[in-house]
Design a protein around this motif. Sequence first.
Motif, PDB file in Angstrom:
ATOM      1  N   LYS A  51     -66.242  49.285 -42.579  1.00  0.00           N
ATOM      2  CA  LYS A  51     -66.879  48.381 -43.540  1.00  0.00           C
ATOM      3  C   LYS A  51     -66.322  46.988 -43.258  1.00  0.00           C
ATOM      4  O   LYS A  51     -65.128  46.762 -43.416  1.00  0.00           O
ATOM      5  N   VAL A  52     -67.217  46.099 -42.823  1.00  0.00           N
ATOM      6  CA  VAL A  52     -66.776  44.746 -42.453  1.00  0.00           C
ATOM      7  C   VAL A  52     -67.552  43.699 -43.246  1.00  0.00           C
ATOM      8  O   VAL A  52     -68.640  43.959 -43.740  1.00  0.00           O
ATOM      9  N   ASN A  53     -66.959  42.500 -43.343  1.00  0.00           N
ATOM     10  CA  ASN A  53     -67.622  41.404 -44.059  1.00  0.00           C
ATOM     11  C   ASN A  53     -68.634  40.730 -43.140  1.00  0.00           C
ATOM     12  O   ASN A  53     -68.786  41.100 -41.977  1.00  0.00           O
ATOM     13  N   GLU A  54     -69.325  39.732 -43.667  1.00  0.00           N
ATOM     14  CA  GLU A  54     -70.389  39.053 -42.911  1.00  0.00           C
ATOM     15  C   GLU A  54     -69.885  38.398 -41.638  1.00  0.00           C
ATOM     16  O   GLU A  54     -70.601  38.320 -40.649  1.00  0.00           O
ATOM     17  N   ALA A  55     -68.632  37.947 -41.625  1.00  0.00           N
ATOM     18  CA  ALA A  55     -68.087  37.276 -40.457  1.00  0.00           C
ATOM     19  C   ALA A  55     -68.009  38.227 -39.254  1.00  0.00           C
ATOM     20  O   ALA A  55     -68.151  37.800 -38.110  1.00  0.00           O
ATOM     21  N   GLY A  85     -84.733  49.226 -33.485  1.00  0.00           N
ATOM     22  CA  GLY A  85     -84.410  50.635 -33.646  1.00  0.00           C
ATOM     23  C   GLY A  85     -83.056  50.857 -34.284  1.00  0.00           C
ATOM     24  O   GLY A  85     -82.525  51.962 -34.262  1.00  0.00           O
ATOM     25  N   PHE A  86     -82.479  49.815 -34.852  1.00  0.00           N
ATOM     26  CA  PHE A  86     -81.130  49.898 -35.415  1.00  0.00           C
ATOM     27  C   PHE A  86     -81.073  49.092 -36.705  1.00  0.00           C
ATOM     28  O   PHE A  86     -81.533  47.961 -36.756  1.00  0.00           O
ATOM     29  N   LEU A  87     -80.485  49.700 -37.747  1.00  0.00           N
ATOM     30  CA  LEU A  87     -80.312  49.003 -39.022  1.00  0.00           C
ATOM     31  C   LEU A  87     -78.962  49.384 -39.599  1.00  0.00           C
ATOM     32  O   LEU A  87     -78.655  50.575 -39.750  1.00  0.00           O
ATOM     33  N   MET A  88     -78.157  48.386 -39.913  1.00  0.00           N
ATOM     34  CA  MET A  88     -76.871  48.611 -40.561  1.00  0.00           C
ATOM     35  C   MET A  88     -76.906  47.852 -41.889  1.00  0.00           C
ATOM     36  O   MET A  88     -76.767  46.628 -41.904  1.00  0.00           O
ATOM     37  N   PRO A  89     -77.137  48.563 -42.992  1.00  0.00           N
ATOM     38  CA  PRO A  89     -77.307  47.870 -44.278  1.00  0.00           C
ATOM     39  C   PRO A  89     -76.022  47.241 -44.801  1.00  0.00           C
ATOM     40  O   PRO A  89     -74.924  47.664 -44.463  1.00  0.00           O
ATOM     41  N   LYS A  90     -76.242  46.229 -45.643  1.00  0.00           N
ATOM     42  CA  LYS A  90     -75.142  45.531 -46.305  1.00  0.00           C
ATOM     43  C   LYS A  90     -75.215  45.798 -47.800  1.00  0.00           C
ATOM     44  O   LYS A  90     -76.294  45.985 -48.349  1.00  0.00           O
ATOM     45  N   GLY A  91     -74.077  45.773 -48.448  1.00  0.00           N
ATOM     46  CA  GLY A  91     -74.016  45.927 -49.892  1.00  0.00           C
ATOM     47  C   GLY A  91     -74.253  44.602 -50.588  1.00  0.00           C
ATOM     48  O   GLY A  91     -74.505  43.571 -49.949  1.00  0.00           O
ATOM     49  N   ALA A  92     -74.148  44.600 -51.903  1.00  0.00           N
ATOM     50  CA  ALA A  92     -74.377  43.394 -52.696  1.00  0.00           C
ATOM     51  C   ALA A  92     -73.368  42.295 -52.364  1.00  0.00           C
ATOM     52  O   ALA A  92     -73.676  41.108 -52.467  1.00  0.00           O
ATOM     53  N   ASP A  93     -72.172  42.687 -51.935  1.00  0.00           N
ATOM     54  CA  ASP A  93     -71.137  41.710 -51.606  1.00  0.00           C
ATOM     55  C   ASP A  93     -71.259  41.164 -50.186  1.00  0.00           C
ATOM     56  O   ASP A  93     -70.462  40.332 -49.763  1.00  0.00           O
ATOM     57  N   GLY A  94     -72.255  41.630 -49.421  1.00  0.00           N
ATOM     58  CA  GLY A  94     -72.462  41.149 -48.058  1.00  0.00           C
ATOM     59  C   GLY A  94     -71.728  41.957 -47.007  1.00  0.00           C
ATOM     60  O   GLY A  94     -71.929  41.756 -45.817  1.00  0.00           O
ATOM     61  N   ALA A  95     -70.871  42.877 -47.431  1.00  0.00           N
ATOM     62  CA  ALA A  95     -70.137  43.723 -46.488  1.00  0.00           C
ATOM     63  C   ALA A  95     -70.995  44.937 -46.113  1.00  0.00           C
ATOM     64  O   ALA A  95     -71.870  45.349 -46.877  1.00  0.00           O
ATOM     65  N   THR A  96     -70.739  45.490 -44.947  1.00  0.00           N
ATOM     66  CA  THR A  96     -71.492  46.673 -44.528  1.00  0.00           C
ATOM     67  C   THR A  96     -71.138  47.851 -45.427  1.00  0.00           C
ATOM     68  O   THR A  96     -70.083  47.866 -46.063  1.00  0.00           O
ATOM     69  N   THR A  97     -72.020  48.835 -45.458  1.00  0.00           N
ATOM     70  CA  THR A  97     -71.812  49.996 -46.322  1.00  0.00           C
ATOM     71  C   THR A  97     -71.156  51.164 -45.595  1.00  0.00           C
ATOM     72  O   THR A  97     -70.930  52.204 -46.195  1.00  0.00           O
ATOM     73  N   GLY A  98     -70.889  50.998 -44.308  1.00  0.00           N
ATOM     74  CA  GLY A  98     -70.221  52.065 -43.555  1.00  0.00           C
ATOM     75  C   GLY A  98     -71.177  53.043 -42.895  1.00  0.00           C
ATOM     76  O   GLY A  98     -70.755  54.107 -42.444  1.00  0.00           O
ATOM     77  N   CYS A  99     -72.455  52.705 -42.859  1.00  0.00           N
ATOM     78  CA  CYS A  99     -73.421  53.589 -42.213  1.00  0.00           C
ATOM     79  C   CYS A  99     -74.440  52.775 -41.437  1.00  0.00           C
ATOM     80  O   CYS A  99     -74.513  51.558 -41.588  1.00  0.00           O
TER      81      CYS A  99
END
Length: 149
Positions: A51-55, A85-99
């Motif tokens: 789980k990483v931030n936008e940077a 063919g690739f999507l890595m969603p972000k949460g409300a805080d802009g960080a990735t969700t780990g999937c």
Amino acid sequence: MAEDSNPQDQLAAEAAALDGYFSDTPLEPEPNYPPLDEQFNRCVVISNLPKVNEAKYEKLTKVVTKLVGRVGALAAYDGVPDYAGFLMPKGADGATTGCAFVEYASVGEAKKAVEVLNEYKFDKNHVLRVTPYERARQLADTPEEYKAP
């Protein structure tokens, strides 16, 4: 004074200036959608990603895309240049969700991805879990509480 004229007169003058600019021809845009495939057997879900931030989002995207691309070709559609063919969603805080969601060009490549990448040691803290999308959907529909039959 023209500036003191009423708003209706101003609108009428503006409409007269634009006369002939607009067409009476109805617009019927033809969207360029990829063919609808209601089977998701070419898609896999990768979980336990960092789980990483936008940077760091772009760097993680490149690393994961390169990894999944080694297994097989990702889906691409003519006329849809921004779909990879690739999507890595972000949460409300802009960080990735780990999937991440990955769509391969063929069913065989998706099956190979599950075999090759499941239990893959991504880094010292993350071991990937790769699940076919259909199975992930079934797991999502599982009730939280167990009810005896």
